[in-house]
Scaffold this active site. Structure first.
Site, short mmCIF file in Angstrom:
data_model
loop_
_atom_site.label_atom_id
_atom_site.label_comp_id
_atom_site.label_asym_id
_atom_site.label_seq_id
_atom_site.Cartn_x
_atom_site.Cartn_y
_atom_site.Cartn_z
N HIS A 19 0.97 -1.28 0.08
CA HIS A 19 0.05 0.15 0.02
C HIS A 19 0.83 1.29 0.11
O HIS A 19 0.76 2.25 -0.80
CB HIS A 19 -0.98 -0.07 1.38
CG HIS A 19 -1.85 1.24 1.40
ND1 HIS A 19 -3.33 0.97 0.78
CD2 HIS A 19 -1.67 2.31 1.77
CE1 HIS A 19 -3.70 2.26 0.88
NE2 HIS A 19 -3.16 3.17 1.56
N GLU A 20 1.77 1.19 0.89
CA GLU A 20 2.75 2.59 0.98
C GLU A 20 3.61 2.57 -0.15
O GLU A 20 3.88 3.96 -0.67
CB GLU A 20 3.51 2.45 2.32
CG GLU A 20 2.77 2.41 3.62
CD GLU A 20 1.53 3.69 3.57
OE1 GLU A 20 1.97 4.82 2.99
OE2 GLU A 20 0.41 3.66 4.30
N HIS A 23 2.10 4.75 -2.81
CA HIS A 23 2.19 6.06 -2.50
C HIS A 23 3.62 6.47 -2.80
O HIS A 23 3.68 7.63 -3.37
CB HIS A 23 1.82 6.43 -1.21
CG HIS A 23 0.18 5.89 -0.65
ND1 HIS A 23 -0.58 6.53 -1.37
CD2 HIS A 23 -0.23 5.53 0.39
CE1 HIS A 23 -1.90 6.41 -0.64
NE2 HIS A 23 -1.46 5.56 0.25
#
Length: 433
Positions: A19-20, A23
């Site tokens: 997920h990170e 980003h």
């Protein structure tokens, strides 16, 4: 205990990292400066710095974050860092950076599912057995079409049906379409017509089930079957003198009321009777004795092309069922007590790790898909909430009023905290209950 803890950290760590990473990667692509990349919240445990970014693992593993230059609108930015500031990037870039996290979770699920099918999974044995009807649900299309227990479905619309997997696949794609059915009964071929109806997932349902012997595969703590001395492998022959040949017949006789019932049990060569009083399931009008059906399973792996197809089908099915459950929770069809949190994930991860690597990866894919979809919901604090603000800014040509954004964020935080308290309570109650 150690297996459960390690499995939990692996599953959660992978979900957070992916997920990170989404980003982080899009932020770098957009030219945004990234100051920190952290797995976990709170105090740093270990870390290192490379370039402008500090990479670290923090104490609390229930999440992670990417700290970007100029992430907060009120953050003071020096002129030389202005071009690296997140806030000063075009709105489309900011939306892409925020949306990349959940999208990466969706990609992870779509990639893992075909891999799992290629590795091989355990499937119900009946899927490869001939399509013999084990039970016909009253008032459903099959019952109205005259299909009976023991019938063997040979073809649907002149397409041959070899096993239950063929039958389920064919029926699932034919909702509301009238089908010509050829079936075998007592050595004779019979023709009939069948019109499936849509189930809650929009799939074709006709009301037939495969044979399911009433063999106990597990006993739930706190329910009367275990207290009455029933064991795994016991066969439930009759209830109050009514012969039981299919598991659904057992459910029908037990769940309707809480009156004491006499169960005829076969254990090995011995047959005996025991009186059991069903217990009401909390929050429902259903009664249970606390037994689970024993399901025979076989190991099966698939080729690349078939695995990709099955992976896609599974991801669509999981997505649809997630929305069905969310709808059920909103309208009160499902109890909030069914929700689970970190403790439940840890327990499931530990059990999956004991079963097989494929089962553990399936859990990762399932959770990653959920995480990706839910994070895109337009709820303040979640990534979808930020995207909603960016859409407003793109349409209006200016950011949303800061005071309104703060209020919306506070509401979002309150909702998330309430949900965390609820699922943690549910987890603890399951353990002590």
């Amino acid at each position: 205990m150690m297996t459960t803890l390690i499995s939990f950290l692996i599953v959660l760590g992978l979900l957070i990292f992916i997920h990170e990473l989404g980003h982080f990667a899009v932020a770098k692509l957009a030219g945004v400066g990234v100051e920190k990349f952290s797995l976990g919240f709170g105090p740093k445990i270990i870390g290192f710095t490379r370039g402008e970014t500090e990479y670290m693992i923090s104490l609390l593993p229930l999440g992670g974050y990417v700290k970007m230059v100029g992430e907060s609108p009120d953050e003071e930015i020096s002129p030389e860092l202005r071009e690296k500031s997140f806030t000063h990037k075009p709105v489309l870039w900011r939306a892409a950076i925020v949306g990349a996290g959940p999208v990466m979770n969706l990609i992870l699920a779509f990639v893992l599912l075909p891999v799992i099918f290629m590795m091989g999974t355990y499937i119900p044995a009946y899927l490869e057995q001939r399509p013999e009807v084990g039970y016909v649900i009253p008032d459903k299309p099959a019952a109205k079409a005259g299909i009976k227990k023991g019938d063997i479905i040979r073809s649907l619309d002149e397409k041959k049906v070899s096993n239950w997997e063929d039958l389920i696949s064919s029926l699932s794609l034919t909702s509301k379409k009238t089908l010509k059915v050829d079936l075998e009964r007592g050595g004779k071929t019979i023709e009939t017509e069948l019109k499936p109806v849509s189930d809650e997932a929009g799939m074709g349902d006709v009301g037939i089930l495969p044979p399911m012997r009433p063999v106990i595969g597990g006993l739930s703590p706190g329910y009367p079957a275990r207290e009455a001395g029933l064991e795994e492998g016991d066969v439930i022959v009759a209830v109050n003198g009514h012969e039981i040949t299919h598991w659904v017949e057992l459910e029908g006789l037990v769940s309707k009321d809480g009156s004491p019932k006499v169960f005829t049990i076969k254990r090995g060569d011995a047959v005996f009777k025991v009186k059991i009083t069903p217990k009401a399931r909390e929050g429902t009008d259903r009664f249970l004795i606390g037994v689970n059906r024993k399901e025979d399973r076989i190991f099966r792996s698939y080729g690349f092309v078939e695995s990709v197809g099955k992976g896609f089908t599974s991801s669509v099915d999981m997505t649809w069922k997630l929305f069905v459950v969310i709808k059920g929770l909103v309208v009160g069809q499902y109890s909030l007590k069914t929700l689970g949190g970190p403790i439940m994930i840890a327990q499931v991860a530990g059990q999956a790790a004991k079963d097989s690597v494929a089962d553990l990866l399936l859990l990762v894919a399932f959770l990653s898909l959920q995480l990706g979809i839910i994070n895109l919901f337009p709820i303040p604090v979640l990534d979808g909430g930020h995207i909603m603000f960016f859409i407003y800014e793109a349409v209006k040509g200016k950011p949303m009023n800061e005071r309104l954004m703060v209020i919306a964020q506070q509401i979002g935080i309150a909702l998330i905290i309430t949900l965390m308290i609820l699922v943690t309570y549910n987890d603890i109650f399951r353990i002590i209950g």
